[in-house]
Enzyme design. Structure first.
Site, PDB file in Angstrom:
ATOM      1  N   HIS A  41      -6.238   5.637   6.046  1.00 18.16           N
ATOM      2  CA  HIS A  41      -7.056   4.445   6.111  1.00 18.16           C
ATOM      3  C   HIS A  41      -6.874   3.665   7.411  1.00 18.16           C
ATOM      4  O   HIS A  41      -7.810   3.128   7.957  1.00 18.16           O
ATOM      5  CB  HIS A  41      -6.669   3.561   4.930  1.00 18.16           C
ATOM      6  CG  HIS A  41      -7.292   2.217   4.940  1.00 18.16           C
ATOM      7  ND1 HIS A  41      -8.649   2.049   4.938  1.00 18.16           N
ATOM      8  CD2 HIS A  41      -6.765   0.971   4.961  1.00 18.16           C
ATOM      9  CE1 HIS A  41      -8.930   0.748   4.945  1.00 18.16           C
ATOM     10  NE2 HIS A  41      -7.809   0.080   4.979  1.00 18.16           N
TER      11      HIS A  41
ATOM     12  N   ARG B 140       0.790  -1.220   0.000  1.00 21.29           N
ATOM     13  CA  ARG B 140       0.000   0.000   0.000  1.00 21.29           C
ATOM     14  C   ARG B 140       0.827   1.276   0.000  1.00 21.29           C
ATOM     15  O   ARG B 140       0.532   2.206  -0.742  1.00 21.29           O
ATOM     16  CB  ARG B 140      -0.908  -0.006   1.223  1.00 21.29           C
ATOM     17  CG  ARG B 140      -1.937  -1.082   1.106  1.00 21.29           C
ATOM     18  CD  ARG B 140      -2.822  -1.165   2.306  1.00 21.29           C
ATOM     19  NE  ARG B 140      -3.922  -2.062   1.980  1.00 21.29           N
ATOM     20  CZ  ARG B 140      -4.836  -2.464   2.842  1.00 21.29           C
ATOM     21  NH1 ARG B 140      -4.795  -2.047   4.084  1.00 21.29           N
ATOM     22  NH2 ARG B 140      -5.796  -3.268   2.465  1.00 21.29           N
TER      23      ARG B 140
END
Lengths: 258, 640
Positions: free
Chosen positions: B403, B332
């Site tokens: 996130h 990510r």
């Protein structure tokens, strides 16, 4: 680029407490982007109210992704508003036009008393799950996950029911305030799976009877299915009724005692 | 208070540590468990699973959530899946590989022993959840299906359509509901933690505020578990739910629990870009989409044609080009930075040029629309609802957003903070993901902590307390904390300034995103550390909360949470400033390789930074826990 809606007329239910008398209050939203979500429109309204030293409108909301089931508004008389299979938080202002009047109310059901403004108490749903909406599997000692193959069609059907987000739109949309779709979704999720067989009839009886304590009766209007943001099929109610009838006919409690 | 950070890692080889621990841990006899009261704060995966399991064992458990029902916790929004080293696909997976991938994914900044235990118990989680009736995806033969996630070269991710978090949370919630129905758990809904109480060096309980009527109440217990999630909402715009906040963890921090690695925050690469200034949150599109979607931007910054008309030769498939062996499934942090650079170079797409394409046209041609719909149908619908575009016809537009937060309360091997009796589980602790979390590992960690770790470790603490009295809520420390909490909330109402909590939240979020977001510099962080205290002062003088503290008041709830975000934000910037290296989600522009990849400094920074509260978060004290790698070698993380 985004377009802007102008002069929305909002009629919003205001009620300061569970036992207070409520009323509709009218507000004008001079301008809002059509990219805004419905709840963001209410955020803008509330910022304005705080700016005027007034009390903002209380409403339940959290994930704003349509999955937590917290948001709960009757919008122009429809649970979660006009867009099919969409929770309030995923409804966007592009579904409305300039000059529209939008009536916003809390869920309307005897089993969901109002806490304040648009916020209601849905804990009766928790009582139903607590009475039997589970498979009793204590932690530790579970067999290997692939020990019992589950046909894909069964797993998919269980998943269709398990998608219920517990928002309560089915109850709010029902003229009887019945919770059959909610209860049946959980019952069919668990009763379809091999792991759920041991407690199948006990579960069904307990959940249906708890449901009946709090909620109205189902008379097959089908409003619940139409309002459900997850499009859970009313067929699950037939499955629940079948298992409930069986549990009574089999009188399993008696058998287990003998 | 002197801080000692003893990680209590058990003896033995990495494969034996957890077994050794369990064999040596003290036990509480079944009949004695009911003499102990345990408080669990939070009802997400970690909280619900811990509470249900401890109640099954026989402890008295009280659970607190600020939601209207434990089923609403934000674990519910996780889409993609849960990792487990089952090796059902026979593709070479093993506990060791999951362990190694997680350590490497975290850029060698996690504690080895904890991560290995996580990989070990991952297999039990899947067994447990299937036994509970979680309808995981199946193949036609009835066996469990798997898919692949970022940072792994095996298929070890179990999933339930795009709603894995929902199904797992409902599974854990149902187990919790069963215990509530049996009378083993007392559930407190719409109740927020406002303080943690310590007496004679141990955690004695908590103080809560009833969100419906504002009542402040104390609760005493033998042990307290914080399963209160992460602090990603410090950025204002994030994929977290609106109510996610740091208050519980922060209140524990202020009472002496050290806060570890606050600068390790994860920016998820695939979120729907912001479209409007009124936007309240960003929506994640599951990482699983990168199994079949290809990330690209036009070569030409001035490209104006619709995506489908841009010829192959004029597209830059950024991840496939930069990281050929992992391609679109690069981890990510790496994928996020690649997207950021493309947008920064002017090649962003969409009306605001603030995204990159995630294109499914190849997958649709290869597999057919039906297969793509089967795999991602609900995600595609969700995208269309929000963005107003159909991803079967036009590529999705995506951009990174906050996130997940890897940092959190410091815990030892037993998941206990440095305050005896106070535990932290799930996203609220710092322990397993190092500087970057791999996809599908958050669900795994939450359930591992709650089902398979805490129920063992908590007994080890409780056993010696058998039949010894603990302070009740009439103890002066509780009364003092109650008065302080009442004063705090009344204080927000009494400021009577001009700006709402949301105004301040947006402003803090902007500063943190600009200077402590995807890319950080010394200069930027110093700037943030001069701007934040000034804004905080303004908050304390100019906040406006209408209404009172004795009834349902969402503005007041928000004010308390924003206050704590200010203090945490300052600590994040301090932590980012002091960590003079780049690792995982913490990217300092000064420390990068020639190719622009993160450059770690293992000599100076192979440690956990655990911060001690001093009364002012710009003056917190930094403590170190050295990370010793015995089972693996520190290596440069490469996904090329």
């Amino acid at each position: 680029m985004s377009n802007h809606l102008k002069n929305l007329k909002l009629k919003i239910w205001r009620q300061s407490g569970p036992t207070e008398k409520g009323h509709f209050e009218e507000y004008v939203m001079p301008e809002i982007s059509d990219e805004a979500s419905f709840l963001e429109m209410l955020d803008v309204l509330n910022e304005g109210l705080i700016g005027e030293n007034k009390l903002p409108v209380v409403f339940d909301h959290d994930c704003r992704e349509g999955i937590c089931g917290t948001c709960s508004l009757m919008i122009n008389g429809q649970a979660h508003g006009p867009e099919r299979s969409t929770a309030t938080c995923q409804l966007h202002m592009r579904k409305f036009k300039s000059g529209d009047e939008i009536v916003i109310e809390p869920w309307r059901a005897a089993a969901f008393p109002i806490i304040k403004d648009l916020m209601v108490d849905r804990s009766a749903f928790d009582r139903i799950i607590e009475s039997g909406g589970f498979i009793s599997a204590n932690t530790g000692g579970a067999p290997d996950a692939n020990l019992i193959p589950i046909p894909k069609s069964v797993a998919d059907a269980a998943m269709d029911s398990a998608e219920c987000i517990g928002c309560g739109a089915c109850v709010a949309a029902c003229p009887n305030g019945a919770a059959n779709l909610f209860t049946a979704a959980k019952i069919s999720h668990l009763n379809l799976l091999p792991q759920g067989q041991a407690e199948r009839y006990k579960r069904t009886e307990a959940m249906v009877e708890t449901m009946d304590e709090y909620f109205g009766s189902c008379t097959n209007h089908g409003e619940c299915e139409a309002a459900c943001p997850k499009e859970i099929s009313i067929d699950v109610i037939a499955l629940m009724n079948k298992d409930y009838r069986k549990s009574k006919l089999k009188n399993r409690k008696e058998i287990s005692r003998s | 208070m002197t801080i000692t950070l003893n990680s209590k890692i058990p003896a033995g080889s990495i494969n034996d540590k957890w077994n050794n621990y369990k064999e040596d841990a003290k036990l509480v006899a079944p009949g004695n468990k009911r003499k102990f009261k345990v408080i669990v704060v939070g009802s997400g995966l970690a909280g619900a699973s811990a509470a249900a399991t401890m109640a099954e064992l026989g402890y008295q458990v009280d659970v607190f959530t600020f939601h209207d029902s434990p089923r609403r916790a934000h674990s519910i929004a996780a889409q993609g899946g849960i990792n487990a080293a089952k090796n059902y696909q026979g593709d070479g997976d093993s506990v060791h590989r999951l362990f190694y991938d997680t350590i490497k994914g975290g850029d060698f900044r996690a504690r080895e022993a904890n991560v290995h235990r996580l990989a070990e118990v991952s297999v039990n989680i899947i067994d447990q959840m299937v036994a509970q009736g979680v309808p995981f995806a199946r193949e036609y033969g009835g066996m469990l299906d798997n898919r692949s996630f970022g940072g792994a070269q095996v298929s070890r991710t179990f999933y339930a359509r795009g709603q894995t978090g929902q199904q797992l949370l409902l599974g854990a919630y149902q187990q919790l509901a069963r215990q509530i129905g049996l009378g083993n758990v007392r559930m407190f809904n719409r109740t927020e933690l406002v303080d943690v109480v310590t007496i004679e060096g141990r955690c004695a309980g908590i103080v809560t505020r009833d969100l419906v009527n504002g009542e402040v109440v104390s609760h005493s217990a033998h042990a307290v578990v914080m399963a209160t999630g992460g602090y990603g909402n410090v950025f204002f715009l994030s994929t977290n739910a609106m109510a996610c906040n740091v208050t519980a963890a922060w209140r524990a921090h202020r009472k002496g629990a050290t806060f570890a690695n606050p600068c390790y925050t994860q920016i998820h690469p695939t979120c729907i870009p912001q479209s409007d200034p009124t936007q309240s949150k960003l929506t994640l599109m599951s990482e699983s989409l990168r199994n079949d979607g290809r990330v690209w931007v036009p070569q030409n910054p001035d490209e104006t044609r619709p995506a489908s008309q841009v010829p192959e030769a004029e597209r830059d498939y950024i991840l496939e080009r930069l990281y050929p062996s992992y391609g679109n499934l690069a981890p990510r942090d790496i994928s996020s930075r690649a997207a950021k650079r493309s947008v920064d170079s002017g090649r962003g797409v969409g009306p605001l040029k603030n995204g990159v394409y995630l294109d499914f046209s190849d997958a649709i041609n290869r597999l057919g629309k039906d297969v793509v719909e089967e795999r991602y149908g609900n995600l595609f619908e969700m995208y269309e609802r929000i963005a107003g575009e159909n991803p079967y016809d036009m590529p999705m537009r995506i951009y990174p957003a906050s996130h997940y937060t890897m940092g959190g309360l410091w815990v030892d091997y037993e998941l206990m903070t440095n305050i005896p009796g106070l535990y932290a589980a799930g996203e609220a602790n710092f322990s397993d993901h190092g500087a970057n979390r791999l996809g599908a590992s958050a669900l795994m960690q939450g359930l591992a902590d709650g089902y398979f770790v805490l129920p063992y470790t908590i007994g080890n603490y409780l056993a010696p307390m058998l039949n010894k009295p603990i302070p009740g809520t009439d103890h002066p420390a509780f009364k003092e904390a109650e008065l302080a909490a009442q004063a705090r909330y009344q204080g927000y109402v009494d400021i009577k300034g001009t700006r709402s909590p949301d105004y301040f939240h947006r402003e803090v979020g902007r500063i943190i995103w600009d200077y402590c977001g995807m890319e950080r510099t010394q200069q930027g962080l110093e700037k943030a550390l001069s701007e934040l205290p000034a804004l905080y002062e303004e908050f304390q003088k100019d906040l406006r909360v209408t209404g009172d503290a004795e009834s349902m008041n969402q503005t007041l709830e928000k004010a308390g949470r924003v206050d704590d975000f200010f203090q945490l934000g300052m600590l994040m910037c301090r932590d980012a400033l002091e960590r003079e290296e780049s690792c995982g989600g913490h990217f300092r522009a000064e420390y990068q390789t020639e190719e622009g990849e993160a450059l770690r400094d293992d000599e100076k920074f192979a440690h956990v930074a655990a911060w001690e509260w001093t009364g002012d978060s710009t003056k917190s004290i930094r403590h170190k826990e050295e990370l010793n790698f015995e089972a693996i070698h520190l290596a440069t993380r490469s996904y090329k």
